[in-house]
Each structure stands twice: as structure tokens, then as C-alpha cells.
Design a protein around this motif. Sequence first.
Motif, PDB file in Angstrom:
ATOM      1  N   GLU A 124       0.830  -1.212   0.000  1.00  0.00           N
ATOM      2  CA  GLU A 124       0.000   0.000   0.000  1.00  0.00           C
ATOM      3  C   GLU A 124       0.863   1.259   0.000  1.00  0.00           C
ATOM      4  O   GLU A 124       0.519   2.259  -0.623  1.00  0.00           O
ATOM      5  CB  GLU A 124      -0.916   0.025   1.230  1.00  0.00           C
ATOM      6  CG  GLU A 124      -1.901  -1.109   1.305  1.00  0.00           C
ATOM      7  CD  GLU A 124      -1.362  -2.350   2.030  1.00  0.00           C
ATOM      8  OE1 GLU A 124      -2.188  -3.164   2.474  1.00  0.00           O
ATOM      9  OE2 GLU A 124      -0.124  -2.520   2.143  1.00  0.00           O
ATOM     10  N   THR A 125       1.971   1.221   0.726  1.00  0.00           N
ATOM     11  CA  THR A 125       2.859   2.368   0.837  1.00  0.00           C
ATOM     12  C   THR A 125       3.528   2.681  -0.493  1.00  0.00           C
ATOM     13  O   THR A 125       3.743   3.850  -0.828  1.00  0.00           O
ATOM     14  CB  THR A 125       3.905   2.118   1.936  1.00  0.00           C
ATOM     15  OG1 THR A 125       3.223   1.784   3.148  1.00  0.00           O
ATOM     16  CG2 THR A 125       4.779   3.327   2.166  1.00  0.00           C
ATOM     17  N   ILE A 126       3.840   1.659  -1.267  1.00  0.00           N
ATOM     18  CA  ILE A 126       4.450   1.873  -2.590  1.00  0.00           C
ATOM     19  C   ILE A 126       3.500   2.686  -3.463  1.00  0.00           C
ATOM     20  O   ILE A 126       3.874   3.709  -4.030  1.00  0.00           O
ATOM     21  CB  ILE A 126       4.795   0.531  -3.270  1.00  0.00           C
ATOM     22  CG1 ILE A 126       5.833  -0.238  -2.462  1.00  0.00           C
ATOM     23  CG2 ILE A 126       5.267   0.767  -4.719  1.00  0.00           C
ATOM     24  CD1 ILE A 126       5.993  -1.683  -2.898  1.00  0.00           C
ATOM     25  N   GLY A 127       2.256   2.228  -3.591  1.00  0.00           N
ATOM     26  CA  GLY A 127       1.275   2.923  -4.425  1.00  0.00           C
ATOM     27  C   GLY A 127       1.023   4.340  -3.963  1.00  0.00           C
ATOM     28  O   GLY A 127       0.960   5.272  -4.779  1.00  0.00           O
ATOM     29  N   GLU A 128       0.882   4.512  -2.669  1.00  0.00           N
ATOM     30  CA  GLU A 128       0.638   5.862  -2.128  1.00  0.00           C
ATOM     31  C   GLU A 128       1.808   6.788  -2.409  1.00  0.00           C
ATOM     32  O   GLU A 128       1.617   7.950  -2.766  1.00  0.00           O
ATOM     33  CB  GLU A 128       0.353   5.803  -0.625  1.00  0.00           C
ATOM     34  CG  GLU A 128      -1.011   5.243  -0.277  1.00  0.00           C
ATOM     35  CD  GLU A 128      -2.170   6.100  -0.787  1.00  0.00           C
ATOM     36  OE1 GLU A 128      -2.034   7.341  -0.881  1.00  0.00           O
ATOM     37  OE2 GLU A 128      -3.221   5.517  -1.094  1.00  0.00           O
ATOM     38  N   GLY A 129       3.032   6.289  -2.268  1.00  0.00           N
ATOM     39  CA  GLY A 129       4.202   7.118  -2.545  1.00  0.00           C
ATOM     40  C   GLY A 129       4.300   7.517  -4.008  1.00  0.00           C
ATOM     41  O   GLY A 129       4.610   8.666  -4.338  1.00  0.00           O
ATOM     42  N   VAL A 130       4.033   6.572  -4.907  1.00  0.00           N
ATOM     43  CA  VAL A 130       4.064   6.841  -6.345  1.00  0.00           C
ATOM     44  C   VAL A 130       3.036   7.912  -6.693  1.00  0.00           C
ATOM     45  O   VAL A 130       3.338   8.902  -7.375  1.00  0.00           O
ATOM     46  CB  VAL A 130       3.819   5.548  -7.149  1.00  0.00           C
ATOM     47  CG1 VAL A 130       3.515   5.849  -8.611  1.00  0.00           C
ATOM     48  CG2 VAL A 130       5.014   4.601  -7.020  1.00  0.00           C
ATOM     49  N   VAL A 131       1.819   7.735  -6.216  1.00  0.00           N
ATOM     50  CA  VAL A 131       0.742   8.683  -6.523  1.00  0.00           C
ATOM     51  C   VAL A 131       1.046  10.058  -5.931  1.00  0.00           C
ATOM     52  O   VAL A 131       0.872  11.083  -6.597  1.00  0.00           O
ATOM     53  CB  VAL A 131      -0.615   8.133  -6.021  1.00  0.00           C
ATOM     54  CG1 VAL A 131      -1.676   9.202  -5.993  1.00  0.00           C
ATOM     55  CG2 VAL A 131      -1.058   6.976  -6.906  1.00  0.00           C
ATOM     56  N   ARG A 132       1.535  10.096  -4.707  1.00  0.00           N
ATOM     57  CA  ARG A 132       1.858  11.380  -4.056  1.00  0.00           C
ATOM     58  C   ARG A 132       2.917  12.132  -4.862  1.00  0.00           C
ATOM     59  O   ARG A 132       2.758  13.325  -5.150  1.00  0.00           O
ATOM     60  CB  ARG A 132       2.339  11.143  -2.630  1.00  0.00           C
ATOM     61  CG  ARG A 132       2.707  12.426  -1.880  1.00  0.00           C
ATOM     62  CD  ARG A 132       3.382  12.155  -0.547  1.00  0.00           C
ATOM     63  NE  ARG A 132       4.616  11.405  -0.755  1.00  0.00           N
ATOM     64  CZ  ARG A 132       4.817  10.149  -0.311  1.00  0.00           C
ATOM     65  NH1 ARG A 132       3.888   9.521   0.363  1.00  0.00           N
ATOM     66  NH2 ARG A 132       5.965   9.538  -0.542  1.00  0.00           N
ATOM     67  N   ASP A 133       4.009  11.442  -5.217  1.00  0.00           N
ATOM     68  CA  ASP A 133       5.086  12.116  -5.951  1.00  0.00           C
ATOM     69  C   ASP A 133       4.606  12.644  -7.295  1.00  0.00           C
ATOM     70  O   ASP A 133       4.939  13.769  -7.681  1.00  0.00           O
ATOM     71  CB  ASP A 133       6.260  11.158  -6.173  1.00  0.00           C
ATOM     72  CG  ASP A 133       7.037  10.865  -4.903  1.00  0.00           C
ATOM     73  OD1 ASP A 133       6.933  11.642  -3.923  1.00  0.00           O
ATOM     74  OD2 ASP A 133       7.749   9.841  -4.883  1.00  0.00           O
ATOM     75  N   LEU A 134       3.829  11.856  -8.028  1.00  0.00           N
ATOM     76  CA  LEU A 134       3.339  12.289  -9.336  1.00  0.00           C
ATOM     77  C   LEU A 134       2.306  13.399  -9.211  1.00  0.00           C
ATOM     78  O   LEU A 134       2.335  14.373  -9.966  1.00  0.00           O
ATOM     79  CB  LEU A 134       2.770  11.096 -10.104  1.00  0.00           C
ATOM     80  CG  LEU A 134       3.801  10.046 -10.510  1.00  0.00           C
ATOM     81  CD1 LEU A 134       3.118   8.793 -11.049  1.00  0.00           C
ATOM     82  CD2 LEU A 134       4.783  10.613 -11.522  1.00  0.00           C
ATOM     83  N   PHE A 135       1.406  13.283  -8.258  1.00  0.00           N
ATOM     84  CA  PHE A 135       0.367  14.302  -8.080  1.00  0.00           C
ATOM     85  C   PHE A 135       0.987  15.635  -7.657  1.00  0.00           C
ATOM     86  O   PHE A 135       0.667  16.682  -8.216  1.00  0.00           O
ATOM     87  CB  PHE A 135      -0.661  13.836  -7.042  1.00  0.00           C
ATOM     88  CG  PHE A 135      -1.858  14.729  -6.953  1.00  0.00           C
ATOM     89  CD1 PHE A 135      -2.891  14.622  -7.863  1.00  0.00           C
ATOM     90  CD2 PHE A 135      -1.951  15.693  -5.952  1.00  0.00           C
ATOM     91  CE1 PHE A 135      -3.996  15.453  -7.790  1.00  0.00           C
ATOM     92  CE2 PHE A 135      -3.051  16.523  -5.867  1.00  0.00           C
ATOM     93  CZ  PHE A 135      -4.083  16.411  -6.792  1.00  0.00           C
ATOM     94  N   ASP A 136       1.892  15.579  -6.691  1.00  0.00           N
ATOM     95  CA  ASP A 136       2.501  16.817  -6.186  1.00  0.00           C
ATOM     96  C   ASP A 136       3.344  17.525  -7.240  1.00  0.00           C
ATOM     97  O   ASP A 136       3.414  18.748  -7.259  1.00  0.00           O
ATOM     98  CB  ASP A 136       3.368  16.526  -4.952  1.00  0.00           C
ATOM     99  CG  ASP A 136       2.547  16.145  -3.730  1.00  0.00           C
ATOM    100  OD1 ASP A 136       1.299  16.252  -3.770  1.00  0.00           O
ATOM    101  OD2 ASP A 136       3.162  15.714  -2.729  1.00  0.00           O
ATOM    102  N   THR A 137       3.976  16.778  -8.131  1.00  0.00           N
ATOM    103  CA  THR A 137       4.864  17.372  -9.125  1.00  0.00           C
ATOM    104  C   THR A 137       4.147  17.735 -10.427  1.00  0.00           C
ATOM    105  O   THR A 137       4.418  18.778 -11.014  1.00  0.00           O
ATOM    106  CB  THR A 137       6.033  16.419  -9.442  1.00  0.00           C
ATOM    107  OG1 THR A 137       6.691  16.085  -8.217  1.00  0.00           O
ATOM    108  CG2 THR A 137       7.032  17.054 -10.386  1.00  0.00           C
ATOM    109  N   LEU A 138       3.223  16.882 -10.860  1.00  0.00           N
ATOM    110  CA  LEU A 138       2.601  17.070 -12.171  1.00  0.00           C
ATOM    111  C   LEU A 138       1.233  17.732 -12.132  1.00  0.00           C
ATOM    112  O   LEU A 138       0.747  18.199 -13.163  1.00  0.00           O
ATOM    113  CB  LEU A 138       2.499  15.726 -12.898  1.00  0.00           C
ATOM    114  CG  LEU A 138       3.822  14.988 -13.114  1.00  0.00           C
ATOM    115  CD1 LEU A 138       3.567  13.639 -13.763  1.00  0.00           C
ATOM    116  CD2 LEU A 138       4.778  15.831 -13.942  1.00  0.00           C
TER     117      LEU A 138
END
Length: 189
Positions: A124-138
Amino acid sequence: MMSVDRNAAALAIEAFLRAIGHDPEVLPELAGTGARVADAFADELCVGYRIDTQALVAASVIPAPSPGGLVVVRDIPVTTMCPHHLLPATGTATIAMLARDRIIGLGTFAALVDAHARRLTLQETIGEGVVRDLFDTLDPIWIGCRLVMAQACMIVRGKRAFGSRVETVALRSEIKDVATVHATLGVGR
């Protein structure tokens, strides 16, 4: 992140093996196992701690060719280590994003998943981290990450649930119709 003491880690693995009744000094197949395990964790399995994932994404940002474009990257290989049992989990990730005005190079999606997975972490932490990084940057309209993984802690111990897979979905969205997002990610397939 703490520094790595390979010698201490190797000695700890050897002590662990002796504690469960398998002395590396007596059993030739275990000679050097402590050092190999320490190297595997330091050089491969936990290398993601050394990667600044937000910087990884930021370095790959490019203008989107057409605002609102859909990007879906499927079957990204994932390997991680369960922090509860130190056993591997393997599977695939799918990332889907409805872009606004910025995208990243396609290889960055795989590199980002790998950076989050190469840690002692939960699926779960992997998916949340991926989504957070992409959402915050893009700043996309929506972004989702689906992981489907076989967890060795479920397969090789306990109930021995051979063939089981765990599916998790992380999502950030401005739209209310998450069913469309789930369908794009392939949720439930």
C-alpha cells in the motif's frame, strides 16, 4: 537514512542462522551467507532509500503535447521486501494519469515504482508514494497506481495461500467518477 555496516549485518545473519540451528561454520552451503545477505539488502533490496523520488520525477517533467491527455503504463515489474517478515513480494504496477499540462518520460514511471519498492515497505505504501510524488509534481486531473502482487509471507508460511494475489489501488482525483479511473487501471481483473 542510517549508514550501512555490512560487517555487522553479516555477523547478525550468521548469528541468526546459528540461533535457528544452522551453523555457517559447520554447514558448507551456508559459508558466506551472512555477507551475501548483507550485500543483497544494502545493494539491491533497500537501495530505494537512497533515491529522492520527488527529484526523480521533477527531473523528467516535460510539457504535455495536448492538455488532458491520458497516459497508462501497465505491467511495470515490482519487487519489494515485506517489513513484517523480510520476505519478498513480486508483481506488477499499473499507473494511469489524466494529465493537465505536464507529463514525464515513460521510463520515469518504472524508475519511480522501483525506487519506492526497493525498501522494507508495504504494498500500500508503494502505491501511495508513487501517486503522491506524481500528483505533487505534475498536478494531473487524476492519478492512480494499482499494484497486484504475490506476497511470499502469505505463500510460504501460515495458511500457504498458493496463487493468492493482493491488489491495492492508490488514487488522487478531482473527479467524482472513480469507477472510470478504476476501469482504466484494470481494478478487479
